[in-house]
Design an enzyme around this catalytic site. Sequence first.
Site, PDB file in Angstrom:
ATOM      1  N   ASP A  79      30.216  22.569 -16.014  1.00 25.87           N
ATOM      2  CA  ASP A  79      30.673  22.724 -14.633  1.00 25.87           C
ATOM      3  C   ASP A  79      31.902  23.624 -14.569  1.00 25.87           C
ATOM      4  O   ASP A  79      32.657  23.747 -15.536  1.00 25.87           O
ATOM      5  CB  ASP A  79      30.954  21.367 -13.982  1.00 25.87           C
ATOM      6  CG  ASP A  79      32.052  20.580 -14.687  1.00 25.87           C
ATOM      7  OD1 ASP A  79      32.135  20.652 -15.936  1.00 25.87           O
ATOM      8  OD2 ASP A  79      32.829  19.882 -14.010  1.00 25.87           O
ATOM      9  N   GLU A 126      33.572  17.601 -15.727  1.00 27.04           N
ATOM     10  CA  GLU A 126      34.911  17.656 -16.309  1.00 27.04           C
ATOM     11  C   GLU A 126      35.918  18.176 -15.302  1.00 27.04           C
ATOM     12  O   GLU A 126      37.054  17.712 -15.249  1.00 27.04           O
ATOM     13  CB  GLU A 126      34.911  18.553 -17.548  1.00 27.04           C
ATOM     14  CG  GLU A 126      36.155  18.384 -18.432  1.00 27.04           C
ATOM     15  CD  GLU A 126      37.329  19.270 -18.033  1.00 27.04           C
ATOM     16  OE1 GLU A 126      38.437  19.056 -18.544  1.00 27.04           O
ATOM     17  OE2 GLU A 126      37.140  20.199 -17.209  1.00 27.04           O
TER      18      GLU A 126
END
Length: 381
Positions: free
Chosen positions: A70, A135
């Site tokens: 991500d 994250e």
Amino acid sequence: MTETQSLELAKALISRPSVTPDDRDCQKLLVERLYKIGFAAEELHFGDTKNIWLRRGTKVPVVCFAGHTDVVPTGPVEKWDSPPFEPTERDGRLYGRGAADMKTSIACFVTACERFVAEHPDHQGSIALLITSDEEGDALDGTTKVVDVLKARGELIDYCIVGEPTAVDKLGDMIKNGRRGSLSGNLTVKGKQGHIAYPHLAINPVHTFAPALLELTQEVWDEGNKYFPPTSFQISNINGGTGATNVIPGELNVKFNFRFSTESTEAGLKQRVHAILDKHGVQYDLQWSCSGQPFLTQAGKLTDVARAAIAETCGIEAELSTTGGTSDGRFIKAIAKELIELGPSNATIHQINENVRLDDIPKLSAVYEGILARLLAGNAV
């Protein structure tokens, strides 16, 4: 270096707009590559978060790469010099959202695995990858959940490399061998609202809190140690009042954060804050949130191996450091004997025109391969 596989894979990953927690099939691409060289893949999805645990081998030691697919939002697209999800080579750099944080690191480790396995098909131990799509967001359903699963079944990691961008001036100049803890407080100081011309009929929470604030900001929380700077206390937000100039506010809201070393504890910091507030007679409510404990990997085999691989490829001596923010290393340390963070430059992370140097990409892959060779093929440090 003429190796181009890492660059091409990095581009393929960057071209997928995987804004947290959307993976956009980045992990699928990794599985397709690693399956061909003998990795088994286990999907560990929670909610909207996609996680993958990939492993080649069943023996120890386990060398694990940890990373995230991500990325943070792009910000105003019109301010980018090229579209953020169209990886672009320009001026000796690769531009795109996630180029530095951290799709290039992932690509480099995958290609390092491909070369290493081709040369050492019967290598010692196991190679693993722990990849998440959560994250950059809340980090509630990502690495921490995978660690819980692995811990429950007794699957531990001997050496972990987190691919966060760590370089300051040049590739390999810094290795993170620990991180400070992060403890946040949301403080509400209670007063009594009233007319500003009649202060004797009101209690101004700004005034009652001011002496405590001064002491909190001047307190020496600890002295740090050889690995950590002293613990830092910082106010991030402070707000009170109705917006009117003739009203004494009824309460004051203060948000603050500790970045704390291993010389302090979460419980100890909380106790000291409460003691200061009580000492000054502050009436308050205080809510706490700890997003990570401090952790440290003492200089040892993993740091030695990483430094040797960097010296061989980059020709420099890496510095060990615990500076910077938190990472998923704070979760993985619960099951990892030794853990470091090592990746490309952090100079443009989360920024408009995020980028990495093109000539750093094959070098980073070579560094990762050098670490694998030293840990799993018996190569000399």
